[in-house]
Design an enzyme around this catalytic site. Sequence first.
Site, PDB file in Angstrom:
ATOM      1  CB  SER A   1      21.336  62.231 -14.473  1.00  0.00           C
ATOM      2  OG  SER A   1      20.912  61.729 -13.265  1.00  0.00           O
ATOM      3  CE  LYS A   2      29.006  60.406 -14.690  1.00  0.00           C
ATOM      4  NZ  LYS A   2      29.803  61.118 -14.107  1.00  0.00           N
TER       5      LYS A   2
END
Length: 468
Positions: free
Chosen positions: A237-238
């Site tokens: 994820s980010k």
Amino acid sequence: MSTKTRFAPSPTGYLHVGGARTALFSWLHARKHGGRFVLRVEDTDLERSTQESVNAILEGMSWLGLEYDEGPFYQTQRFDRYNEVIDQLLDSDQAYRCNCSKERLEALREGQMQRKEKPRYDGHCRGKDIDPNEPHVIRFRNPQDGMVAFDDMVRGRLAFANTELDDLIIRRSDGSPTYNLTVVVDDQDMGITDVIRGDDHINNTPRQINLLHAMGATPPRYAHVPMILGDDGARLSKRHGAVSVMQYRDEGILPEALLNYLVRLGWSHEDREIFSLDEMVELFDINDVNKAASAFNTEKLHWLNQHYIKHENPDRIARLLSRHMGDLGIDPSVYPPLAEVVEAQRERARTLVELAEISAFYYRDFDSYDEKAAKKAFKAAALEPLRTVREKLVAVESWERIMLHDAISQTVEELGVGFGKVGMPLRLAVTGGSPSPDLDLTLQLIGKEACLRRIDKAIAHIEANSHE
Ligand code: GLU
């Protein structure tokens, strides 16, 4: 039937590395089998889908070079067709209207949870005849017994009991079709033979197979590819850094390096690491993809990127590098030719951003010197070598590295000192401390005027900062 694959992103964000890998695998599978690759935009979630996201996905695919043969098809333009299929399912009694209230469904769910049962619809409206004019959803009449089994090209044979699957909603009360319905209608209409997608969809597959059978269609082959994890084992994820494909471009990753990196996430061939796109097409086999999730490793991506920076045609690297030079406010179309700078500098950079940073000094003067290097090289004792070499350089008419080499050698000889006594301050004077290749080549690429100007500046700097 010839092979046809598709990539079917929902345009609710950018193209992320997981999606890009799914697209790459689908693209490779199609190319390998001489088939076709379809792009389908699954934009039925009107609230979350945006045109910017569609553009970002198209941009990402075109940057990676994953060109599609058909599409992009937009699901929002196919509602009539979905309704046609839903009506057929209603007519053949394979779907039914359901008007269960929210409260009833919630109570049902709570009871099931309390009894530790899997929450699912209980078929309450299966036998009812509900007026089409009252608010309702439409549910698929899922078979109530037997198994759904399929041979997944990655996972092997998978089987699900129909009792595990409930009667899923295929049209919401607002009239919009749901994901599982639109996917199967499209996969059938578009002639998709091989569905390659993330394994987060694995539980949808038995429902989709049942729907396809109800429509009288033959299900495609499926391959569910494992997800990509961050280096800490959590889903990528980010917070693990870049996940958007275009962010990798902005960080100076070459598309060929990212593709090479992505193909190796879950697939291997002998112990090879480097694959050109042609080699991938030749060697990739979806059946060889690992079941286990693979972890994203930025170090390895950088290692591959460096490989491509070092070995690709310098003109191509220069083309890709020029935007990063532009980001630094440098116009790389002026002297020196960027491809020559690439050749001179590329051993020393892992990304195009780094390559741009360490190449800026060829194009513009710098404001300060590397402190550590200046302490060593810019002593009062450097003044004479700098002044002498300056004189020799002024006299050089043809600004070529052999001539420049001679000018430095003559200085060294004349002063009777080691090469370093001239080379070190001269290199610092013209580069400011940036990594640079052989000194004569460095001087040649910087150009005569800039070299003399920088030597003067260095002399003034030393005069101001030391006591002769
Ligand atoms: N639109 C779905 C997604 O973005 C993919 C559907 C599919 O591949 O079947 O997750």
